[in-house]
Design a protein around this motif. Sequence first.
Motif, PDB file in Angstrom:
ATOM      1  N   PRO A 197       2.690  -4.622   3.294  1.00 44.48           N
ATOM      2  CA  PRO A 197       2.901  -5.497   2.129  1.00 44.48           C
ATOM      3  C   PRO A 197       1.622  -6.261   1.786  1.00 44.48           C
ATOM      4  O   PRO A 197       0.905  -6.716   2.689  1.00 44.48           O
ATOM      5  CB  PRO A 197       3.993  -6.474   2.585  1.00 44.48           C
ATOM      6  CG  PRO A 197       4.376  -6.080   3.958  1.00 44.48           C
ATOM      7  CD  PRO A 197       3.371  -5.105   4.481  1.00 44.48           C
ATOM      8  N   VAL A 198       1.338  -6.376   0.510  1.00 45.84           N
ATOM      9  CA  VAL A 198       0.093  -7.032   0.077  1.00 45.84           C
ATOM     10  C   VAL A 198       0.338  -7.958  -1.122  1.00 45.84           C
ATOM     11  O   VAL A 198       1.392  -7.898  -1.763  1.00 45.84           O
ATOM     12  CB  VAL A 198      -0.978  -5.988  -0.345  1.00 45.84           C
ATOM     13  CG1 VAL A 198      -1.411  -5.133   0.825  1.00 45.84           C
ATOM     14  CG2 VAL A 198      -0.476  -5.126  -1.505  1.00 45.84           C
ATOM     15  N   ILE A 225       0.871  -1.176   0.000  1.00 49.79           N
ATOM     16  CA  ILE A 225       0.000   0.000   0.000  1.00 49.79           C
ATOM     17  C   ILE A 225       0.909   1.227   0.000  1.00 49.79           C
ATOM     18  O   ILE A 225       1.720   1.398   0.914  1.00 49.79           O
ATOM     19  CB  ILE A 225      -0.921  -0.018   1.245  1.00 49.79           C
ATOM     20  CG1 ILE A 225      -1.835  -1.257   1.171  1.00 49.79           C
ATOM     21  CG2 ILE A 225      -1.730   1.268   1.339  1.00 49.79           C
ATOM     22  CD1 ILE A 225      -2.776  -1.416   2.332  1.00 49.79           C
ATOM     23  N   VAL A 226       0.806   2.044  -1.036  1.00 51.13           N
ATOM     24  CA  VAL A 226       1.709   3.203  -1.120  1.00 51.13           C
ATOM     25  C   VAL A 226       1.038   4.478  -0.613  1.00 51.13           C
ATOM     26  O   VAL A 226       1.720   5.445  -0.281  1.00 51.13           O
ATOM     27  CB  VAL A 226       2.268   3.428  -2.551  1.00 51.13           C
ATOM     28  CG1 VAL A 226       3.264   2.352  -2.918  1.00 51.13           C
ATOM     29  CG2 VAL A 226       1.146   3.514  -3.580  1.00 51.13           C
ATOM     30  N   ALA A 227      -0.269   4.476  -0.550  1.00 49.11           N
ATOM     31  CA  ALA A 227      -0.975   5.594   0.075  1.00 49.11           C
ATOM     32  C   ALA A 227      -2.235   5.010   0.700  1.00 49.11           C
ATOM     33  O   ALA A 227      -3.126   4.564  -0.022  1.00 49.11           O
ATOM     34  CB  ALA A 227      -1.326   6.667  -0.947  1.00 49.11           C
ATOM     35  N   ALA A 228      -2.236   4.971   2.025  1.00 52.80           N
ATOM     36  CA  ALA A 228      -3.339   4.296   2.734  1.00 52.80           C
ATOM     37  C   ALA A 228      -4.677   4.850   2.273  1.00 52.80           C
ATOM     38  O   ALA A 228      -4.857   6.063   2.140  1.00 52.80           O
ATOM     39  CB  ALA A 228      -3.172   4.471   4.240  1.00 52.80           C
ATOM     40  N   LEU A 279      -2.269   1.153  -8.767  1.00 55.39           N
ATOM     41  CA  LEU A 279      -3.714   0.963  -8.814  1.00 55.39           C
ATOM     42  C   LEU A 279      -4.430   1.819  -7.778  1.00 55.39           C
ATOM     43  O   LEU A 279      -4.005   1.895  -6.611  1.00 55.39           O
ATOM     44  CB  LEU A 279      -4.055  -0.522  -8.577  1.00 55.39           C
ATOM     45  CG  LEU A 279      -3.341  -1.516  -9.505  1.00 55.39           C
ATOM     46  CD1 LEU A 279      -3.602  -2.944  -9.048  1.00 55.39           C
ATOM     47  CD2 LEU A 279      -3.789  -1.326 -10.951  1.00 55.39           C
ATOM     48  N   HIS A 280      -5.503   2.420  -8.231  1.00 56.20           N
ATOM     49  CA  HIS A 280      -6.342   3.203  -7.324  1.00 56.20           C
ATOM     50  C   HIS A 280      -7.285   2.232  -6.606  1.00 56.20           C
ATOM     51  O   HIS A 280      -8.216   1.706  -7.200  1.00 56.20           O
ATOM     52  CB  HIS A 280      -7.127   4.240  -8.125  1.00 56.20           C
ATOM     53  CG  HIS A 280      -8.068   5.035  -7.287  1.00 56.20           C
ATOM     54  ND1 HIS A 280      -7.639   5.910  -6.307  1.00 56.20           N
ATOM     55  CD2 HIS A 280      -9.423   5.077  -7.262  1.00 56.20           C
ATOM     56  CE1 HIS A 280      -8.686   6.457  -5.726  1.00 56.20           C
ATOM     57  NE2 HIS A 280      -9.792   5.972  -6.284  1.00 56.20           N
ATOM     58  N   LEU A 281      -6.971   1.968  -5.331  1.00 61.33           N
ATOM     59  CA  LEU A 281      -7.752   0.973  -4.578  1.00 61.33           C
ATOM     60  C   LEU A 281      -8.102   1.538  -3.212  1.00 61.33           C
ATOM     61  O   LEU A 281      -7.470   1.210  -2.199  1.00 61.33           O
ATOM     62  CB  LEU A 281      -6.949  -0.320  -4.417  1.00 61.33           C
ATOM     63  CG  LEU A 281      -6.787  -1.170  -5.678  1.00 61.33           C
ATOM     64  CD1 LEU A 281      -5.734  -2.253  -5.465  1.00 61.33           C
ATOM     65  CD2 LEU A 281      -8.113  -1.821  -6.042  1.00 61.33           C
ATOM     66  N   PRO A 282      -9.133   2.379  -3.160  1.00 61.37           N
ATOM     67  CA  PRO A 282      -9.434   3.061  -1.894  1.00 61.37           C
ATOM     68  C   PRO A 282      -9.839   2.113  -0.767  1.00 61.37           C
ATOM     69  O   PRO A 282      -9.674   2.439   0.399  1.00 61.37           O
ATOM     70  CB  PRO A 282     -10.581   4.007  -2.267  1.00 61.37           C
ATOM     71  CG  PRO A 282     -11.102   3.545  -3.582  1.00 61.37           C
ATOM     72  CD  PRO A 282      -9.993   2.809  -4.262  1.00 61.37           C
TER      73      PRO A 282
END
Length: 389
Positions: free
Chosen positions: A296-297, A268-271, A282-285
């Motif tokens: 890590p995911v 996750i690069v931006a929580a 990827l935009h994954l809100p």
Amino acid sequence: MNASPPATASVRHAPHTPAPSSVASAYLQIRKVTKTFGKFVALADVSLDIEPGEFICFLGPSGCGKTTLLRVIAGLEEQNTGQVIQNGVDVSRLPPSRRDFGIVFQSYALFPNLTAAQNIAYGLENEKMSRQQVQQRVQELLDLVGLPDAGPKFPAQLSGGQQQRIALARALALAPGLLLLDEPLSALDAKVRTNLRTEITALHRRIGVTTIMVTHDQEEALSMADRIVVMDQGRIVQIGTPLEIYRNPQTPFVANFVGVMNFLSGEIVAAGQRVQAAGFDLHLPHALNGAATGTPVQVAIRPEDVRLLGISNGTGDTRMARLCDVEFLGAFYRVRLELPSPTADTPPTRMLADVGAEAARVMPLVSGAEVAVQVPAELVQVFPEGGSA
Ligand SMILES: Nc1ncnc2c1ncn2[C@@H]1O[C@H](COP(=O)(O)OP(=O)(O)OP(=O)(O)O)[C@@H](O)[C@H]1O
Ligand SMILES: [Mg+2]
């Protein structure tokens, strides 16, 4: 070896008064069942409710406890703890002969010296039925399984698929409340297996008997079940409709076991906003419900959800990849892709993409070609790294 029961059996309705229906709507309740063999835990605290008329598949890898659970339900194996409640009656400690089920095992195991009709009639013998009534019931059952003329034939004169239909007829002879099938199709060749699959589903629809089928074939489970119970190492890991299990696997294990899945390592690069994996941005809100930046995911995507484009669309969900090879699988092509690693010290990422025949006509699939690969954010699933794979 233990004395084993006949490979198919049809057991008379247990002489119990059903509990008032208000007690529970489930036809079969399995409550906290544990079964050990010596120190080995074959079933660990298994609970499950099955509704009347449902077609349930127990699905899981070899040794996960599917047959053991089926045998506990039938009373062929005694659980250490826990209960089995059928139609409102606690049958936990009743012998198989006092439970209400018909069962079919993997091997056809009909009595070889009896005709198909005699095999089916076997379970009816202890009933107070006239010869004529028995004959009539046997014919009904032969018709039901689509073999109206097979009565006089001996098992050796029938194909595997036909023998298994006779075994099914025998299991249904006493109109049991519960039909138990342990890998009934796995000994058959592919074509017969798919035909019989359709027939069993149709038969289930017609007679509506609550059915549990054990299988380790995910395609079988997806195509036949109302609900699938996925098992691993003596535990139930997910229960859901075929679509739920396929589209929303709760763990990497389920994702991997049911269908084919690509797993891309990332973080996750931006929580609450973005995940990067294998160079895709990827935009994954909603990934992992607000896990912290840096978590890590594993990003999972099905091969049929990966898109191949002629050229990059220039957004973060697209990367260039090399098309390594193409496998023709009839209705579609399975393409092996290699994505160059963003850093020198990590190996390239391999991915599978399925391309339908129609799409392949528009974009020729040539080994060695450079293609743009798109991972649509709305079709991925995100698991924590190191989750129960
Ligand atoms: N009678 C027994 N004695 C000892 N161990 C047993 C016995 N029956 C089953 N087991 C063990 O329990 C585990 C679960 O067995 P089970 O037959 O339920 O697996 P399964 O999910 O049906 O597998 P498969 O797909 O291979 O049929 C296995 O590890 C098996 O070796
Ligand atoms: Mg088994």
